[in-house]
Design a protein around this motif. Sequence first.
Motif, PDB file in Angstrom:
ATOM      1  N   SER A 226     -17.699 -33.658  29.586  1.00 39.30           N
ATOM      2  CA  SER A 226     -17.765 -34.964  28.916  1.00 39.30           C
ATOM      3  C   SER A 226     -18.461 -34.883  27.562  1.00 39.30           C
ATOM      4  CB  SER A 226     -18.492 -35.979  29.813  1.00 39.30           C
ATOM      5  OG  SER A 226     -19.789 -35.508  30.142  1.00 39.30           O
ATOM      6  N   LYS A 227     -19.429 -33.987  27.431  1.00 44.63           N
ATOM      7  CA  LYS A 227     -20.162 -33.854  26.172  1.00 44.63           C
ATOM      8  C   LYS A 227     -19.515 -32.751  25.333  1.00 44.63           C
ATOM      9  CE  LYS A 227     -24.815 -33.773  24.303  1.00 44.63           C
ATOM     10  NZ  LYS A 227     -26.264 -33.697  24.598  1.00 44.63           N
ATOM     11  N   LYS A 228     -18.961 -33.154  24.199  1.00 41.70           N
ATOM     12  CA  LYS A 228     -18.181 -32.225  23.380  1.00 41.70           C
ATOM     13  C   LYS A 228     -19.056 -31.522  22.344  1.00 41.70           C
ATOM     14  CE  LYS A 228     -14.411 -33.509  25.457  1.00 41.70           C
ATOM     15  NZ  LYS A 228     -13.688 -32.606  26.370  1.00 41.70           N
ATOM     16  N   ILE A 229     -18.530 -30.391  21.878  1.00 43.18           N
ATOM     17  CA  ILE A 229     -19.184 -29.641  20.808  1.00 43.18           C
ATOM     18  C   ILE A 229     -18.906 -30.349  19.485  1.00 43.18           C
ATOM     19  CG2 ILE A 229     -19.229 -27.428  19.590  1.00 43.18           C
ATOM     20  CD1 ILE A 229     -18.538 -26.062  22.194  1.00 43.18           C
ATOM     21  N   SER A 234     -12.318 -30.655  21.141  1.00 44.53           N
ATOM     22  CA  SER A 234     -11.537 -30.225  22.297  1.00 44.53           C
ATOM     23  C   SER A 234     -12.300 -29.260  23.200  1.00 44.53           C
ATOM     24  CB  SER A 234     -10.239 -29.566  21.833  1.00 44.53           C
ATOM     25  OG  SER A 234     -10.507 -28.375  21.111  1.00 44.53           O
ATOM     26  N   LYS A 235     -13.496 -28.851  22.796  1.00 46.29           N
ATOM     27  CA  LYS A 235     -14.326 -27.951  23.594  1.00 46.29           C
ATOM     28  C   LYS A 235     -15.606 -28.673  23.996  1.00 46.29           C
ATOM     29  CE  LYS A 235     -11.553 -24.405  22.964  1.00 46.29           C
ATOM     30  NZ  LYS A 235     -10.816 -23.728  24.050  1.00 46.29           N
ATOM     31  N   SER A 236     -16.136 -28.301  25.157  1.00 47.06           N
ATOM     32  CA  SER A 236     -17.332 -28.962  25.663  1.00 47.06           C
ATOM     33  C   SER A 236     -18.477 -27.971  25.814  1.00 47.06           C
ATOM     34  CB  SER A 236     -17.029 -29.606  27.026  1.00 47.06           C
ATOM     35  OG  SER A 236     -16.749 -28.600  27.994  1.00 47.06           O
ATOM     36  N   TRP A 237     -19.703 -28.552  25.867  1.00 49.90           N
ATOM     37  CA  TRP A 237     -20.876 -27.702  26.091  1.00 49.90           C
ATOM     38  C   TRP A 237     -20.818 -27.052  27.474  1.00 49.90           C
ATOM     39  CZ3 TRP A 237     -23.790 -26.003  22.402  1.00 49.90           C
ATOM     40  CH2 TRP A 237     -23.969 -26.748  21.227  1.00 49.90           C
ATOM     41  N   ALA A 238     -20.339 -27.791  28.451  1.00 46.07           N
ATOM     42  CA  ALA A 238     -20.259 -27.238  29.810  1.00 46.07           C
ATOM     43  C   ALA A 238     -19.308 -26.038  29.857  1.00 46.07           C
ATOM     44  CB  ALA A 238     -19.801 -28.324  30.786  1.00 46.07           C
ATOM     45  N   GLY A 239     -18.174 -26.177  29.184  1.00 45.03           N
ATOM     46  CA  GLY A 239     -17.224 -25.068  29.162  1.00 45.03           C
ATOM     47  C   GLY A 239     -17.766 -23.856  28.438  1.00 45.03           C
ATOM     48  N   MET A 280     -22.003 -13.723  23.874  1.00 47.54           N
ATOM     49  CA  MET A 280     -22.334 -14.751  22.891  1.00 47.54           C
ATOM     50  C   MET A 280     -21.270 -14.838  21.804  1.00 47.54           C
ATOM     51  SD  MET A 280     -25.852 -15.121  20.690  1.00 47.54           S
ATOM     52  CE  MET A 280     -26.801 -15.088  22.214  1.00 47.54           C
ATOM     53  N   VAL A 281     -20.821 -13.677  21.312  1.00 48.77           N
ATOM     54  CA  VAL A 281     -19.797 -13.674  20.265  1.00 48.77           C
ATOM     55  C   VAL A 281     -18.481 -14.232  20.800  1.00 48.77           C
ATOM     56  CG1 VAL A 281     -18.397 -12.190  18.779  1.00 48.77           C
ATOM     57  CG2 VAL A 281     -20.848 -11.764  19.004  1.00 48.77           C
ATOM     58  N   ALA A 282     -18.088 -13.804  22.005  1.00 49.51           N
ATOM     59  CA  ALA A 282     -16.838 -14.298  22.586  1.00 49.51           C
ATOM     60  C   ALA A 282     -16.897 -15.801  22.834  1.00 49.51           C
ATOM     61  CB  ALA A 282     -16.551 -13.556  23.889  1.00 49.51           C
ATOM     62  N   THR A 283     -18.044 -16.291  23.275  1.00 43.93           N
ATOM     63  CA  THR A 283     -18.204 -17.729  23.512  1.00 43.93           C
ATOM     64  C   THR A 283     -18.093 -18.513  22.210  1.00 43.93           C
ATOM     65  OG1 THR A 283     -19.626 -17.319  25.431  1.00 43.93           O
ATOM     66  CG2 THR A 283     -19.765 -19.496  24.396  1.00 43.93           C
ATOM     67  N   PHE A 284     -18.701 -17.998  21.170  1.00 41.29           N
ATOM     68  CA  PHE A 284     -18.617 -18.681  19.880  1.00 41.29           C
ATOM     69  C   PHE A 284     -17.178 -18.702  19.365  1.00 41.29           C
ATOM     70  CE2 PHE A 284     -18.682 -18.336  15.184  1.00 41.29           C
ATOM     71  CZ  PHE A 284     -19.190 -19.594  14.894  1.00 41.29           C
ATOM     72  N   SER A 287     -15.058 -21.210  21.134  1.00 43.46           N
ATOM     73  CA  SER A 287     -15.379 -22.607  20.831  1.00 43.46           C
ATOM     74  C   SER A 287     -14.864 -23.066  19.467  1.00 43.46           C
ATOM     75  CB  SER A 287     -16.899 -22.813  20.877  1.00 43.46           C
ATOM     76  OG  SER A 287     -17.536 -22.147  19.786  1.00 43.46           O
ATOM     77  N   LEU A 288     -14.407 -22.145  18.647  1.00 39.84           N
ATOM     78  CA  LEU A 288     -13.954 -22.509  17.299  1.00 39.84           C
ATOM     79  C   LEU A 288     -12.641 -23.296  17.347  1.00 39.84           C
ATOM     80  CD1 LEU A 288     -14.661 -19.163  15.399  1.00 39.84           C
ATOM     81  CD2 LEU A 288     -16.009 -21.273  15.298  1.00 39.84           C
ATOM     82  N   PRO A 289     -12.414 -24.214  16.421  1.00 43.28           N
ATOM     83  CA  PRO A 289     -11.170 -24.998  16.389  1.00 43.28           C
ATOM     84  C   PRO A 289     -10.027 -24.227  15.732  1.00 43.28           C
ATOM     85  CG  PRO A 289     -12.636 -25.747  14.650  1.00 43.28           C
ATOM     86  CD  PRO A 289     -13.396 -24.698  15.413  1.00 43.28           C
TER      87      PRO A 289
END
Length: 314
Positions: A226-229, A234-239, A280-284, A287-289
């Motif tokens: 529910s809480k978006k970046i 389209s990406k969330s903090w939880a994801g 960390m790099v893969a997560t970042f 998360s990019l648009p």
Amino acid sequence: MIHLSFTPHHLPTFAILRPPLRLTATASNTTATINILHSFPSSSRLHFLYPPPCRPLRTPLSSFAPPTCAALRASAGDVLHDAGATALVLAGAYVLVFAFNNLTQRNLIHQKTGSHIIWVAFLGFLANFQNSNSNQARCFATLVPLVNCLRLVVHGFQLVDDDGLIKSVTREGNPKELLRGPLYYVLILIICALAFWRESPVGVISLAMMCGGDGIADIVGRKFGSKKIPYNPSKSWAGSISMFVFGFLVSIGMLYYYSALGFMVLDWPLTVQRVALVSMVATFVESLPITKVIDDNISVPLASMVTAFLSFGY
């Protein structure tokens, strides 16, 4: 000194001359005298008097030992073992494919859940069954995702209809989707198996981040996102958090598994730090648009490969 006499009309049929020699000759009307004195130094050679010694230009055939029957049996045994392992992994993978497709059609699990679990299992089966580090084993290993690749291409171009596959893998029910994300997925699997195999942690981490990290991120993000970046709605903090955590845990688990089987020797304190950096790099990157520019199934494993290679150095 050796003295030889002969008439002009009766030439000798053979003569023996040994180096090093010095020749002097005197002639008369009827005879000729050849004086052979051993007075040259030992380093001189008269190649016009005797043929040079024959030296082998190639390694003698006797030095090449033909393969023994035991070696041939061992080689044939490795081929049969790898072929049997591939058949077992392929059969197991497609039992999971059909099982998860059935569960997806009943709406019991999400479409991505089954495929990610299948390929994480593929990683484990691959390490357990294949017993060789040769190129032969690499080729056998790629047959499993290659078969799935051909399956996606056939159904993506609608050469054969399979409503169950389309519903379980695609998001909008369009067969053309099979030629994008799912196809990229199996192509990355093939590249990792061929390029890195089991000698390098790079391939294992890349696949673990794609299968475990990205797969779980999609599931968790849909349910609890529910809480978006801020920079990507389209990406969330939880994801993203689940991407980092599960990508890290699956990578460490697979590296430990491969290490326990003897395929890798790792310095674990450094390995944990390096895997955390890759996660960390893969997560970042995930998360990019940039999804419309490059698919996650390409950007995430490529970022993982580059970071892991720079971190581990092999």
